[in-house]
Design a protein around this motif. Sequence first.
Motif, PDB file in Angstrom:
ATOM      1  N   GLN A   1      49.260  28.324   6.649  1.00  0.00           N
ATOM      2  CA  GLN A   1      48.653  29.620   6.768  1.00  0.00           C
ATOM      3  C   GLN A   1      47.362  29.569   6.381  1.00  0.00           C
ATOM      4  OE1 GLN A   1      51.196  31.023   8.309  1.00  0.00           O
ATOM      5  NE2 GLN A   1      52.744  29.156   7.698  1.00  0.00           N
ATOM      6  N   ARG A   2      46.572  29.305   5.762  1.00  0.00           N
ATOM      7  CA  ARG A   2      45.910  29.389   4.978  1.00  0.00           C
ATOM      8  C   ARG A   2      44.421  28.502   6.656  1.00  0.00           C
ATOM      9  NH1 ARG A   2      48.492  30.323   1.592  1.00  0.00           N
ATOM     10  NH2 ARG A   2      48.454  31.959   0.643  1.00  0.00           N
ATOM     11  N   GLY A   3      45.013  27.604   7.558  1.00  0.00           N
ATOM     12  CA  GLY A   3      44.386  27.338   8.562  1.00  0.00           C
ATOM     13  C   GLY A   3      44.043  26.474   8.386  1.00  0.00           C
ATOM     14  N   TYR A   4      44.839  25.331   7.775  1.00  0.00           N
ATOM     15  CA  TYR A   4      44.678  23.895   7.490  1.00  0.00           C
ATOM     16  C   TYR A   4      46.319  23.289   7.922  1.00  0.00           C
ATOM     17  CZ  TYR A   4      41.100  24.292   4.211  1.00  0.00           C
ATOM     18  OH  TYR A   4      39.554  24.624   3.418  1.00  0.00           O
ATOM     19  N   LEU A   5      45.927  22.448   8.652  1.00  0.00           N
ATOM     20  CA  LEU A   5      47.086  21.633   9.765  1.00  0.00           C
ATOM     21  C   LEU A   5      47.694  21.130   9.422  1.00  0.00           C
ATOM     22  CD1 LEU A   5      46.664  23.109  13.171  1.00  0.00           C
ATOM     23  CD2 LEU A   5      47.660  24.658  11.363  1.00  0.00           C
ATOM     24  N   PRO A   6      48.678  20.432   9.694  1.00  0.00           N
ATOM     25  CA  PRO A   6      49.000  18.725   9.511  1.00  0.00           C
ATOM     26  C   PRO A   6      48.258  17.552   9.995  1.00  0.00           C
ATOM     27  CG  PRO A   6      50.887  20.210   9.259  1.00  0.00           C
ATOM     28  CD  PRO A   6      49.696  20.891  10.160  1.00  0.00           C
ATOM     29  N   VAL A   7      48.543  16.382   9.603  1.00  0.00           N
ATOM     30  CA  VAL A   7      47.659  15.313  10.278  1.00  0.00           C
ATOM     31  C   VAL A   7      48.243  13.720   9.681  1.00  0.00           C
ATOM     32  CG1 VAL A   7      45.745  16.655  10.944  1.00  0.00           C
ATOM     33  CG2 VAL A   7      45.293  15.356   8.974  1.00  0.00           C
ATOM     34  N   THR A   8      48.111  13.472  10.592  1.00  0.00           N
ATOM     35  CA  THR A   8      48.393  11.832   9.815  1.00  0.00           C
ATOM     36  C   THR A   8      47.767  11.549   9.275  1.00  0.00           C
ATOM     37  OG1 THR A   8      49.929  12.159  12.528  1.00  0.00           O
ATOM     38  CG2 THR A   8      50.108   9.660  10.727  1.00  0.00           C
ATOM     39  N   THR A   9      48.363  10.392   7.750  1.00  0.00           N
ATOM     40  CA  THR A   9      47.597   9.903   7.377  1.00  0.00           C
ATOM     41  C   THR A   9      48.130   7.795   7.614  1.00  0.00           C
ATOM     42  OG1 THR A   9      48.625  10.050   5.366  1.00  0.00           O
ATOM     43  CG2 THR A   9      46.639  11.524   5.320  1.00  0.00           C
ATOM     44  N   TYR A  10      47.547   7.055   6.821  1.00  0.00           N
ATOM     45  CA  TYR A  10      47.614   5.992   6.912  1.00  0.00           C
ATOM     46  C   TYR A  10      48.064   5.095   6.403  1.00  0.00           C
ATOM     47  CZ  TYR A  10      46.703   7.706  11.693  1.00  0.00           C
ATOM     48  OH  TYR A  10      46.798   8.175  12.669  1.00  0.00           O
ATOM     49  N   SER A  11      49.053   3.506   5.697  1.00  0.00           N
ATOM     50  CA  SER A  11      48.318   2.853   4.789  1.00  0.00           C
ATOM     51  C   SER A  11      49.852   1.769   5.812  1.00  0.00           C
ATOM     52  CB  SER A  11      49.439   3.445   3.687  1.00  0.00           C
ATOM     53  OG  SER A  11      51.178   4.014   3.859  1.00  0.00           O
ATOM     54  N   CYS A  12      48.819   0.196   5.438  1.00  0.00           N
ATOM     55  CA  CYS A  12      49.317  -0.575   6.017  1.00  0.00           C
ATOM     56  C   CYS A  12      50.052  -2.010   4.335  1.00  0.00           C
ATOM     57  CB  CYS A  12      48.345  -1.593   6.403  1.00  0.00           C
ATOM     58  SG  CYS A  12      47.652  -0.773   7.666  1.00  0.00           S
ATOM     59  N   HIS A  13      51.404  -2.784   4.515  1.00  0.00           N
ATOM     60  CA  HIS A  13      51.555  -3.519   3.328  1.00  0.00           C
ATOM     61  C   HIS A  13      52.397  -4.183   3.495  1.00  0.00           C
ATOM     62  CE1 HIS A  13      52.003   0.678   1.690  1.00  0.00           C
ATOM     63  NE2 HIS A  13      52.115   1.823   2.789  1.00  0.00           N
ATOM     64  N   TYR A  14      51.709  -5.437   3.102  1.00  0.00           N
ATOM     65  CA  TYR A  14      52.247  -6.922   3.525  1.00  0.00           C
ATOM     66  C   TYR A  14      52.732  -7.674   2.318  1.00  0.00           C
ATOM     67  CZ  TYR A  14      51.682 -11.758   3.949  1.00  0.00           C
ATOM     68  OH  TYR A  14      51.244 -12.956   4.702  1.00  0.00           O
ATOM     69  N   ILE A  15      54.596  -7.295   2.408  1.00  0.00           N
ATOM     70  CA  ILE A  15      55.093  -7.599   1.705  1.00  0.00           C
ATOM     71  C   ILE A  15      55.766  -9.185   1.258  1.00  0.00           C
ATOM     72  CG2 ILE A  15      57.683  -7.173   0.673  1.00  0.00           C
ATOM     73  CD1 ILE A  15      55.841  -5.027   0.568  1.00  0.00           C
ATOM     74  N   LEU A  16      55.102 -10.111   0.333  1.00  0.00           N
ATOM     75  CA  LEU A  16      55.440 -11.639   0.607  1.00  0.00           C
ATOM     76  C   LEU A  16      56.506 -11.900   0.717  1.00  0.00           C
ATOM     77  CD1 LEU A  16      52.569 -11.310  -0.648  1.00  0.00           C
ATOM     78  CD2 LEU A  16      52.129 -12.746  -1.871  1.00  0.00           C
ATOM     79  N   ASP A  17      57.897 -11.675   0.414  1.00  0.00           N
ATOM     80  CA  ASP A  17      58.934 -12.241   0.238  1.00  0.00           C
ATOM     81  C   ASP A  17      59.800 -11.594   1.418  1.00  0.00           C
ATOM     82  OD1 ASP A  17      61.271 -13.396  -1.646  1.00  0.00           O
ATOM     83  OD2 ASP A  17      61.979 -12.000  -0.118  1.00  0.00           O
ATOM     84  N   GLU A  18      59.772 -12.824   2.743  1.00  0.00           N
ATOM     85  CA  GLU A  18      60.600 -12.711   3.664  1.00  0.00           C
ATOM     86  C   GLU A  18      61.359 -11.150   4.031  1.00  0.00           C
ATOM     87  OE1 GLU A  18      62.160 -14.841   7.972  1.00  0.00           O
ATOM     88  OE2 GLU A  18      61.707 -15.819   5.857  1.00  0.00           O
ATOM     89  N   GLY A  19      62.713 -11.463   2.670  1.00  0.00           N
ATOM     90  CA  GLY A  19      64.087 -10.981   2.288  1.00  0.00           C
ATOM     91  C   GLY A  19      63.470  -9.583   2.436  1.00  0.00           C
ATOM     92  N   PHE A  20      62.113  -8.771   1.473  1.00  0.00           N
ATOM     93  CA  PHE A  20      62.146  -7.319   1.143  1.00  0.00           C
ATOM     94  C   PHE A  20      61.074  -7.014   1.937  1.00  0.00           C
ATOM     95  CE2 PHE A  20      62.919  -9.359  -3.640  1.00  0.00           C
ATOM     96  CZ  PHE A  20      63.630  -7.909  -4.263  1.00  0.00           C
TER      97      PHE A  20
END
Length: 468
Positions: A410-429
């Motif tokens: 309501q004060r002029g700041y609008l939603p924008v997308t942020t990003y992250s990347c995740h490398y999980i070593l265990d295949e099951g998880f």
Amino acid sequence: MAASAMLRPSLLLRSSPSPYNPSSTRTSPRNTSKCKVFALFWGPKKNSGSRELSPSLGPYTLTTSSSQVDMQQISVSVAPSILDISSEDWDACAIDVTGTEKHFNPFLTHAFLSSLEETGCSTKETGWIPQHIVARDENGNVLGVVPLYLKSHSYGEFVFDYSWADAYYSYGYSYYPKLQCSVPFTPVTGHRILVRDTVYKSQVFDALVEALKDLAAKLDVSSIHITFPSETEWCKLKDRGFLQRIGMQYHWKNRNYKSFDEFLMDMRQSKRKNIRLERKKISTQNLKMRRLRGTDIKAKHWDSFYSFYRNTTDNKWGRAFLTRDFFHNIGEKMGEKVMLIVAEEDEKLVAGALNLIGGDTLFGRLWGCLPDAYYPNLHFEACYYQAIEAAIELNLNKVEAGAQGEHKIQRGYLPVTTYSCHYILDEGFRKAIGGFLVNETAQVKHVMELLCESGPFKEEIMKEHQFS
């Protein structure tokens, strides 16, 4: 339904039925280094095994053609401190990767990151062990760097993975330590794989990503997390085995405004009226706002601001990740790139907001005021309205106001997308977390759509934002 409630995953990761027996095929590191770390783990199940820090990585071969003459070999190593890399080399990588100084990011500079290490913020004692990756050519020239930390917890990241740690723990596995590629305590988007602008830059990028994976295996960690990367990196890393995650922040966009009043004219009448009333209350409380930069920021200002910062962390049951010396240090090292917005009552400092100035962005970071002080609307004035005025004055494209806070809309700041990347070593998880992220991504996108529907701007501007 409240937007904050809708952001919660419909299923906690650890409550999902186990589709696998988590593998334990990762190789154990050799205990040959004199420098060992005994990492802290989630819950009482602790692993007493030591890990070799700063192992050697690579080498990697680069080519510009099929000709043997054009082959170049690079070495990749781990630096246990950013002070082991010259500021000239580090900053050249940080500037080259953006393509222009217009997109300069102050948080990626040697000055900012070294200040965190030198003043005891990102150190072994705080659970942020520097493990920066450096790529050099055959002549020792630095071709690329990666800001990287070995972590024994998930504090100070702003991308939350506590449920993942719980899931590991519930199956008897250790989630910590993990590798964190980020700017500590700073939810600001920027490049994370910093490479020089050479004919080899794409191959250097790939070599650094492979080095990250190699280091993860050698340290026997659970995962690699690259938080708040650029959208370009986020897309590239998907093809290199990283899981994709999105989040949300609130940014203000400068539509070539010449004044704050011109910005207000783009808002709906009711929102415009509310902002004017909020700003008027500042003067009625006998408060004076000042925007200080460079040498105008004195030691007394930093000492006062540190007390404001501690008041904020103490009141929110948070942790004071940053030290008093850190604020003095960035003031000395970063000069005009630092802006401290302060509020004075009868010439006494009563509140402040810390901002850093980038090539095209004003980054709002921290806020605080005197203990037990109550000044209605001062937070909005210091953190949002003063930042907008400064961005217009400096001809900056946007203001990033940090994580969380639907009140910013309501004060002029609008939603924008942020990003992250995740490398999980265990295949099951990795499979289980991947499924979790599919559901979470859909929820975040839905919440952003709902929030935009209640945006404060006139209809044509809101349509422009939805498709930008």
